[in-house]
Design a protein around this motif. Sequence first.
Motif, PDB file in Angstrom:
ATOM      1  N   PHE A  21      -7.636   6.232  -8.238  1.00 36.46           N
ATOM      2  CA  PHE A  21      -6.245   6.460  -9.386  1.00 36.46           C
ATOM      3  C   PHE A  21      -6.099   5.653 -10.102  1.00 36.46           C
ATOM      4  N   ALA A  22      -5.524   5.683 -11.071  1.00 40.09           N
ATOM      5  CA  ALA A  22      -4.858   4.549 -11.914  1.00 40.09           C
ATOM      6  C   ALA A  22      -3.382   4.260 -12.496  1.00 40.09           C
ATOM      7  N   LEU A  23      -3.116   3.398 -12.765  1.00 42.00           N
ATOM      8  CA  LEU A  23      -1.922   3.178 -13.672  1.00 42.00           C
ATOM      9  C   LEU A  23      -1.845   2.740 -14.666  1.00 42.00           C
ATOM     10  N   THR A  24      -1.295   3.434 -15.470  1.00 42.21           N
ATOM     11  CA  THR A  24      -0.875   2.933 -17.319  1.00 42.21           C
ATOM     12  C   THR A  24       0.031   2.821 -17.043  1.00 42.21           C
ATOM     13  N   PRO A  65      -6.727   0.404 -12.361  1.00 42.39           N
ATOM     14  CA  PRO A  65      -7.655   1.292 -12.174  1.00 42.39           C
ATOM     15  C   PRO A  65      -6.799   0.529  -9.584  1.00 42.39           C
ATOM     16  N   LEU A  66      -6.577   1.268  -9.214  1.00 43.66           N
ATOM     17  CA  LEU A  66      -6.299   1.140  -7.623  1.00 43.66           C
ATOM     18  C   LEU A  66      -7.528   1.383  -6.574  1.00 43.66           C
ATOM     19  N   SER A  67      -7.982   0.498  -6.217  1.00 46.10           N
ATOM     20  CA  SER A  67      -8.017   0.587  -5.165  1.00 46.10           C
ATOM     21  C   SER A  67      -7.642   1.418  -3.697  1.00 46.10           C
ATOM     22  N   SER A  68      -8.275   2.855  -3.312  1.00 47.42           N
ATOM     23  CA  SER A  68      -7.702   3.387  -2.466  1.00 47.42           C
ATOM     24  C   SER A  68      -9.175   3.905  -1.275  1.00 47.42           C
ATOM     25  N   THR A  69      -8.138   4.065  -0.169  1.00 43.70           N
ATOM     26  CA  THR A  69      -8.388   4.964   1.264  1.00 43.70           C
ATOM     27  C   THR A  69      -8.623   6.400   1.295  1.00 43.70           C
ATOM     28  N   ALA A  70      -8.874   7.538   1.855  1.00 45.43           N
ATOM     29  CA  ALA A  70      -8.631   8.555   2.337  1.00 45.43           C
ATOM     30  C   ALA A  70      -8.005   8.666   3.591  1.00 45.43           C
ATOM     31  N   VAL A  71      -7.322   8.955   3.977  1.00 47.49           N
ATOM     32  CA  VAL A  71      -5.924   8.993   5.114  1.00 47.49           C
ATOM     33  C   VAL A  71      -6.501  10.753   5.665  1.00 47.49           C
ATOM     34  N   SER A  72      -6.692  11.719   4.303  1.00 47.48           N
ATOM     35  CA  SER A  72      -7.259  13.404   4.979  1.00 47.48           C
ATOM     36  C   SER A  72      -7.590  13.525   3.221  1.00 47.48           C
ATOM     37  N   ALA A  73      -8.324  14.598   3.992  1.00 53.06           N
ATOM     38  CA  ALA A  73      -8.687  15.510   2.234  1.00 53.06           C
ATOM     39  C   ALA A  73      -7.704  15.379   1.315  1.00 53.06           C
ATOM     40  N   THR A  74      -5.984  15.262   1.269  1.00 55.65           N
ATOM     41  CA  THR A  74      -4.931  15.151   0.199  1.00 55.65           C
ATOM     42  C   THR A  74      -4.418  13.888   0.450  1.00 55.65           C
ATOM     43  N   SER A  75      -4.520  12.740   1.325  1.00 54.46           N
ATOM     44  CA  SER A  75      -3.780  11.893   1.231  1.00 54.46           C
ATOM     45  C   SER A  75      -3.975  10.306   1.325  1.00 54.46           C
ATOM     46  N   TYR A  76      -3.802   9.945   0.297  1.00 56.13           N
ATOM     47  CA  TYR A  76      -4.639   8.572  -0.061  1.00 56.13           C
ATOM     48  C   TYR A  76      -3.683   7.532   0.242  1.00 56.13           C
ATOM     49  N   ARG A  77      -4.062   6.033   0.492  1.00 59.88           N
ATOM     50  CA  ARG A  77      -3.119   4.844   0.402  1.00 59.88           C
ATOM     51  C   ARG A  77      -4.088   4.346  -0.790  1.00 59.88           C
ATOM     52  N   ALA A  78      -3.251   3.766  -1.172  1.00 59.64           N
ATOM     53  CA  ALA A  78      -3.625   2.489  -2.939  1.00 59.64           C
ATOM     54  C   ALA A  78      -2.981   1.866  -2.922  1.00 59.64           C
ATOM     55  N   ALA A 102       0.960  -0.959  -0.374  1.00 58.30           N
ATOM     56  CA  ALA A 102       0.166   0.196   0.293  1.00 58.30           C
ATOM     57  C   ALA A 102       1.165   1.229  -0.152  1.00 58.30           C
ATOM     58  N   VAL A 103       0.428   2.310  -0.833  1.00 60.64           N
ATOM     59  CA  VAL A 103       1.523   3.319  -1.471  1.00 60.64           C
ATOM     60  C   VAL A 103       0.507   4.504  -1.076  1.00 60.64           C
ATOM     61  N   THR A 104       1.564   5.640   0.241  1.00 61.78           N
ATOM     62  CA  THR A 104       0.491   6.332   0.464  1.00 61.78           C
ATOM     63  C   THR A 104       1.178   7.961  -0.460  1.00 61.78           C
ATOM     64  N   ILE A 105      -0.254   8.919  -1.571  1.00 55.45           N
ATOM     65  CA  ILE A 105       0.362   9.620  -2.472  1.00 55.45           C
ATOM     66  C   ILE A 105      -0.716  10.576  -2.578  1.00 55.45           C
ATOM     67  N   GLY A 106       0.125  12.125  -1.940  1.00 55.96           N
ATOM     68  CA  GLY A 106      -0.310  12.940  -1.811  1.00 55.96           C
ATOM     69  C   GLY A 106      -0.979  13.815  -2.606  1.00 55.96           C
ATOM     70  N   THR A 107      -2.251  14.651  -2.532  1.00 55.13           N
ATOM     71  CA  THR A 107      -2.327  15.157  -3.692  1.00 55.13           C
ATOM     72  C   THR A 107      -2.503  16.798  -2.838  1.00 55.13           C
ATOM     73  N   ASP A 108      -3.226  18.148  -4.209  1.00 52.17           N
ATOM     74  CA  ASP A 108      -3.550  19.111  -4.190  1.00 52.17           C
ATOM     75  C   ASP A 108      -4.667  19.255  -3.661  1.00 52.17           C
ATOM     76  N   ARG A 109      -5.274  18.176  -3.783  1.00 51.19           N
ATOM     77  CA  ARG A 109      -7.098  18.400  -3.262  1.00 51.19           C
ATOM     78  C   ARG A 109      -7.559  16.978  -3.374  1.00 51.19           C
ATOM     79  N   ALA A 110      -8.771  17.324  -2.698  1.00 51.31           N
ATOM     80  CA  ALA A 110      -9.534  15.894  -3.268  1.00 51.31           C
ATOM     81  C   ALA A 110      -9.837  15.214  -4.380  1.00 51.31           C
ATOM     82  N   VAL A 111      -8.911  13.843  -4.506  1.00 48.59           N
ATOM     83  CA  VAL A 111     -10.208  13.018  -5.808  1.00 48.59           C
ATOM     84  C   VAL A 111     -10.550  11.382  -5.469  1.00 48.59           C
TER      85      VAL A 111
END
Length: 667
Positions: free
Chosen positions: A600-603, A620-633, A588-597
Amino acid sequence: MARPIHLALIAAAVLSYVHVAQQGETGAHDHHQHVKIAAAAMIPAAEKLPRTGWVATASSEETAGDPAANVLDGDPATIWHSRWRTATPFPHWLTVDLRTTQRVSGLVYTPRTGRANGRIGRYQIHLSADGATWGEPVVTGTLADDAAVKTIGFAVSTARYVRLTALSEAGERGAWASAAEIDLLGDPGPRPPAQGDPSAVGTWGPTLGFPIVPAASAVLPNNKLLTWSAYAADNFGGANGYTQTAIMDLTTGQVSGRRVANTGHDMFCPGTSMLADGRILVTGGSNAKKVSVYDPRTDAWTSAPDMNISRGYQGQTTLSTGEAFTVGGSWSGGRGGKAGEVFSPKDNRWRSLPDVRPEPFLTADPAGAFRADNHAWLFAASGGRVFHAGPSAKMHWIDTAGRGKVTAAGTRGGDAMNGNAVMYDVGKILTLGGAPAYENADATKAAYTVDINGSTPAVRRVADMAEARAYVNSVVLPDGTVVVVGGQGRPVPFSDQTSVLEPELWNPATGRFTKLAPMATPRNYHSVANLLPDGTVFSGGGGMCGKCATNHPDGQIFVPPCLLNPDGSRKPRPVITSAPPTAAYGSAVTIGTDRAVEGFALTRISAATHSVDNDQRRIPLSSTAVSATSYRAAIPSDAGTAPPGNYLLFALDQAGTPSVAAPVRIG
């Protein structure tokens, strides 16, 4: 070298095509057939405009002997040359005033003969109605350092002034520019009109000139695009032991050419695979046993061991094991008997698969194995297995362990040679277009989905495309929709007759296709298409027939509807602020974004040639929000779902607008 867009075969091109057909791809035994095909492909070409009354001016000229006016005097022995006694730095521009507003679609540049000094390398072309307001260039690119006449095409436009700007000298011999003659092409005839607003149909960027016809392409993990042709920039034939390549820097837009000779390999019509460590494996083609490897980290080409079997036009893909599998390929190195083999990067050797015979994969092409044993659609699956989806109507599972094994997996529809197949979701494949024969047979509009997740592949016919297409490319976007680019209604090599200029977008939610904005240039035989890291699509190439009029040494970038507002401006899009450069299976990887999304998808980064891009897939990746701008995929645990290698990681908002991708290596 640059060649025209919007042009089809003319009488001289017919003779060139027939000559190529006798000694090249189409084979000497088909000589009588190809004379007929070439003659049928004769359609009007864009003509040179009369130069009466035109005036040429330049930013720099040798007024005493080599003034700008020489480019319009009809004498290639006289030239325009920028000042060389007291040289001035680049850029140097040459402007032609047509005296009246006219429709133009290309510029013909005749280099000086005798000496090479001043041959134009990097260039831009601008248009203007008044000679004062120029706007953005209609084409940018790089010209080859040779004396061949170069025709630079662009979208049909209305202008009075045409400006060619030299940004570099082709051979880096000095800060000079020169030209013997300049001609302009008129309107070649009606083109499909733009349809609707950009948020529904997308938009095309300006034409990008290449010093070669990009007949093969590979996206690199450093935001660059690698392309190659053959021993020549616009022609093929024989086994010459070297290849013309070009790399476009996607950040700057600059294109640089290079001749690769150290591997002794003419890489025209090869198999390609993107290896687990990011290197590109190129096999066979004109030099039918040779193998070359390109490493984007070092920008170096090296040789790998020869294949056990000579091949050209083979099918090839990277396995879940990190190895590369290839099969078939009777265009080069003999006909028939092209059993499978596997390349191990770890052991640096090829392993034969004598029980993976090519016969089950053949189409019913009337030309026999020469045409039937080519371009297999191959998709890696778990445990080193491969699913064969076509272009034959019959499908198969391939086991690459030991001696190998082939198992029937049902039928999809009719044969679809030079159609296309792309994995748009995990274990889900879209196949479309193609024809019952390699050439001179009506293409189909039909499209199918093939779901290989169950014990038996499930085939479903979806809605037809709006247009029948062969020699067609398709690209899966981060949201799972598929852009279908180019092709012909009746496939004829080296012809732009029956070209389809309007792409289509397939939506997996509806199973239907919608038309998109038309492109400026036909993209048929020897064209490519690739998803770029910013979510746009590169489409380029077509031709490779010497002095024929259907060489297209250029490309365009398509901006999909999902990136655009109705007025054509770019939508706000999410930004990935942090992501790991590598990821292990099942992690499971942590991904940060600048806004809520939304997700995620890999190509998978992949390569294309001859309508084949077997390593392309979307996950397409299954993901869970950790915060408003952080996700575990969650990264897939199965290498059959995500074969090891380089991927583009996209974040998508609720509207399906993707971010610019972050690179990540899986496995």
